[in-house]
Design a protein around this motif. Sequence first.
Motif, PDB file in Angstrom:
ATOM      1  N   ASP A 166       3.543  73.071   7.065  1.00  0.00           N
ATOM      2  CA  ASP A 166       3.106  71.765   7.021  1.00  0.00           C
ATOM      3  C   ASP A 166       1.690  71.636   7.926  1.00  0.00           C
ATOM      4  N   PHE A 167       0.623  72.190   7.533  1.00  0.00           N
ATOM      5  CA  PHE A 167      -0.671  72.211   8.080  1.00  0.00           C
ATOM      6  C   PHE A 167      -1.662  72.044   7.106  1.00  0.00           C
ATOM      7  N   ASP A 168      -2.737  71.180   7.650  1.00  0.00           N
ATOM      8  CA  ASP A 168      -3.920  70.982   6.825  1.00  0.00           C
ATOM      9  C   ASP A 168      -4.845  70.657   7.901  1.00  0.00           C
ATOM     10  N   LEU A 169      -6.074  71.456   8.180  1.00  0.00           N
ATOM     11  CA  LEU A 169      -7.118  71.326   9.093  1.00  0.00           C
ATOM     12  C   LEU A 169      -7.472  70.106   8.996  1.00  0.00           C
ATOM     13  N   HIS A 170      -7.917  69.605   7.925  1.00  0.00           N
ATOM     14  CA  HIS A 170      -8.715  68.107   7.885  1.00  0.00           C
ATOM     15  C   HIS A 170      -7.890  67.213   8.452  1.00  0.00           C
ATOM     16  N   ASP A 171      -6.494  67.044   8.177  1.00  0.00           N
ATOM     17  CA  ASP A 171      -5.614  65.986   8.678  1.00  0.00           C
ATOM     18  C   ASP A 171      -5.372  66.400  10.161  1.00  0.00           C
ATOM     19  N   HIS A 172      -5.244  67.550  10.326  1.00  0.00           N
ATOM     20  CA  HIS A 172      -5.006  67.937  11.868  1.00  0.00           C
ATOM     21  C   HIS A 172      -6.286  67.297  12.721  1.00  0.00           C
ATOM     22  N   LEU A 173      -7.499  67.553  12.292  1.00  0.00           N
ATOM     23  CA  LEU A 173      -8.536  66.961  13.067  1.00  0.00           C
ATOM     24  C   LEU A 173      -8.677  65.581  12.997  1.00  0.00           C
ATOM     25  N   LYS A 174      -8.463  64.721  11.821  1.00  0.00           N
ATOM     26  CA  LYS A 174      -8.415  63.362  11.848  1.00  0.00           C
ATOM     27  C   LYS A 174      -7.545  63.032  12.798  1.00  0.00           C
ATOM     28  N   VAL A 451      -3.590  58.253   2.407  1.00  0.00           N
ATOM     29  CA  VAL A 451      -4.367  58.982   3.246  1.00  0.00           C
ATOM     30  C   VAL A 451      -3.935  58.701   4.770  1.00  0.00           C
ATOM     31  N   LEU A 452      -3.662  57.593   5.094  1.00  0.00           N
ATOM     32  CA  LEU A 452      -3.110  57.121   6.463  1.00  0.00           C
ATOM     33  C   LEU A 452      -1.978  57.904   6.951  1.00  0.00           C
ATOM     34  N   ALA A 453      -1.126  57.654   6.021  1.00  0.00           N
ATOM     35  CA  ALA A 453       0.237  58.047   6.202  1.00  0.00           C
ATOM     36  C   ALA A 453       0.415  59.585   6.529  1.00  0.00           C
ATOM     37  N   ARG A 454      -0.409  60.310   5.731  1.00  0.00           N
ATOM     38  CA  ARG A 454      -0.718  61.878   5.848  1.00  0.00           C
ATOM     39  C   ARG A 454      -1.144  62.500   7.279  1.00  0.00           C
ATOM     40  N   VAL A 455      -2.236  61.398   7.811  1.00  0.00           N
ATOM     41  CA  VAL A 455      -2.777  61.795   9.044  1.00  0.00           C
ATOM     42  C   VAL A 455      -1.781  61.103  10.006  1.00  0.00           C
ATOM     43  N   VAL A 456      -1.384  60.150  10.214  1.00  0.00           N
ATOM     44  CA  VAL A 456      -0.625  59.306  11.061  1.00  0.00           C
ATOM     45  C   VAL A 456       0.626  60.321  11.363  1.00  0.00           C
ATOM     46  N   LYS A 457       1.456  60.825  10.615  1.00  0.00           N
ATOM     47  CA  LYS A 457       2.460  61.715  10.905  1.00  0.00           C
ATOM     48  C   LYS A 457       2.028  62.765  11.733  1.00  0.00           C
ATOM     49  N   ARG A 458       1.131  63.279  11.910  1.00  0.00           N
ATOM     50  CA  ARG A 458       0.437  64.216  12.694  1.00  0.00           C
ATOM     51  C   ARG A 458       0.209  63.812  14.256  1.00  0.00           C
ATOM     52  N   MET A 459       0.133  62.595  14.309  1.00  0.00           N
ATOM     53  CA  MET A 459      -0.210  61.908  15.630  1.00  0.00           C
ATOM     54  C   MET A 459       0.921  61.918  16.558  1.00  0.00           C
ATOM     55  N   ARG A 460       0.915  62.399  17.804  1.00  0.00           N
ATOM     56  CA  ARG A 460       1.886  62.490  18.739  1.00  0.00           C
ATOM     57  C   ARG A 460       2.467  60.884  18.966  1.00  0.00           C
ATOM     58  N   GLN A 468      -8.219  51.298  13.521  1.00  0.00           N
ATOM     59  CA  GLN A 468      -9.352  51.098  12.449  1.00  0.00           C
ATOM     60  C   GLN A 468      -9.263  52.139  11.538  1.00  0.00           C
ATOM     61  N   PHE A 469      -9.390  51.966  10.263  1.00  0.00           N
ATOM     62  CA  PHE A 469      -9.481  53.080   9.176  1.00  0.00           C
ATOM     63  C   PHE A 469     -10.589  54.083   9.224  1.00  0.00           C
ATOM     64  N   ARG A 470     -11.758  53.630   9.884  1.00  0.00           N
ATOM     65  CA  ARG A 470     -12.855  54.444   9.670  1.00  0.00           C
ATOM     66  C   ARG A 470     -12.720  55.777  10.560  1.00  0.00           C
ATOM     67  N   PHE A 471     -11.664  55.763  11.544  1.00  0.00           N
ATOM     68  CA  PHE A 471     -11.212  57.043  12.354  1.00  0.00           C
ATOM     69  C   PHE A 471     -10.689  57.947  11.322  1.00  0.00           C
ATOM     70  N   PHE A 472     -10.075  57.492  10.282  1.00  0.00           N
ATOM     71  CA  PHE A 472      -9.431  58.229   9.522  1.00  0.00           C
ATOM     72  C   PHE A 472      -9.800  58.593   7.993  1.00  0.00           C
ATOM     73  N   MET A 473     -11.020  58.254   7.792  1.00  0.00           N
ATOM     74  CA  MET A 473     -11.734  58.390   6.514  1.00  0.00           C
ATOM     75  C   MET A 473     -12.320  60.029   6.351  1.00  0.00           C
TER      76      MET A 473
END
Length: 473
Positions: A166-174, A451-460, A468-473
């Motif tokens: 379960d790795f995606d570079l785009h989501d990891h960097l976001k 989109v938010l859920a996909r990225v947020v799940k990778r945050m510690r 702010q959503f602009r940090f996740f676009m």
Amino acid sequence: MSSRIQSHIAFPEPLLAFHPDRASDRETHPLRGLLRFGPHSKGLVPDPIRVATIAPHGESGRLYDFMKQLNSSHQPIERREYLPEWPGFHRVFGLHMKGAGGACHVELDSSVEGEFQDSSTPQIVLADRLVRAVQALETRRPDFDVLFIYLPQRWEAGFVGKAGDDFDLHDHLKAATAARRLPIQIVREDKALSYPCRASVMWRVGLALYAKAGGVPWKLADVDPETAYIGISYAQRPVESDRPRFVTCCSQVFDAEGSGLEFVAYDAHEFDLQRDNPFLSRTEMFRVMTRSMDLYRRRHAGRTPRRVMVHKTTEFKREEVDGCMEALHLCEAVDLVQIVESVGWRGVRIDPQGGATRGAAAGYPVARGTLVGLSPRECLLWTHGDVRGISDRGAYFQGSRSTPVPLRLVRHAGHGTWDDAARAVLALSKMDWNNDALYDPLPVTLGYSKVLARVVKRMRGLGSAPYQFRFFM
């Protein structure tokens, strides 16, 4: 018992607003509206927008050349019936963009190439080096507004993990940069630098750059000023993770104009798992809705909306309905609407003209905005289909492929006709500022929340403060 379905109705294409006060600055076409009127937040974004960069060793020049193209004009060679000429960033948004100071540009060490090629986990090598480069730029944060990260196509093996990983570079960097409150624009060689239609690339990247710098390109024009819209989505962490399995991501709480710049998210603990989908307990849903309303009131001088519409892709169980009603008891009306993407229904437009072909299928699809009632609780809404007034040829069918599939709307709470709920879904499908298309198939309440859920799940650490959503676009 009759097997006939109800007659259909058709809603007009929603208008977008490009000025906070002038009602005349309205347009159905988002890009044409920007060219005619400029962005909604014109004059409120710092000028210039300063761009920092991260690039492979010796390749910063390619990224600089790409940035220069944003300031040049380009004619479209695709989607010509929709896509206008890109006249340059300043002509569209009324401000400049330029490279930040010299210390805000980082090149990765040349050793990355060898490590990347030799590693059995190239995605880990690449992610680690890029995050370290981001960390090196943190000390220069006051000197730039948005960070461009260039990814050449030869690194494609590091963009995703192997099967089952379960790795995606785009989501990891976001996830890494959002935690630092740092907006980034990932610039891939295949999708940006070498993509044939330069106008298409410039519109997409230009819009994203403006929004990530804090700008508002457009808002909705004709909506109820006392209605709030909320989208709920969930993301599932790997079973081996040491953190809670599901993260509840409440998308932006959109106000009447479709503008939602913040959202809340937290780990879900009380839920019932069915078909790999979590259904929240009454207490958990109460928490989600309460925090959402707190966010809305904070942005609206303590005012509670008269009406709230909540969207999610799964049904609302009884406990979830009760939790929503308890949290939203001060609102006069609450609509809980399930939006289903995968449906078996299709629609064919029949040519109404007389003659030998009367009753034959038309040469263009069902109109976007068409609604067909199935029952008092269910309807079909075409958010994808033919739109008039966009192309000089008359009909405009985005994508021009296949038969458009409707969304099935299921109301689990609420009363009255489908008009308000359907109009809201249709309008909110035009509020994605990270896309140059006329619309998305889904309303932004669900599109953003996914989109938010996909990225947020990778945050510690999620924390309790809104993001702010602009940090996740």
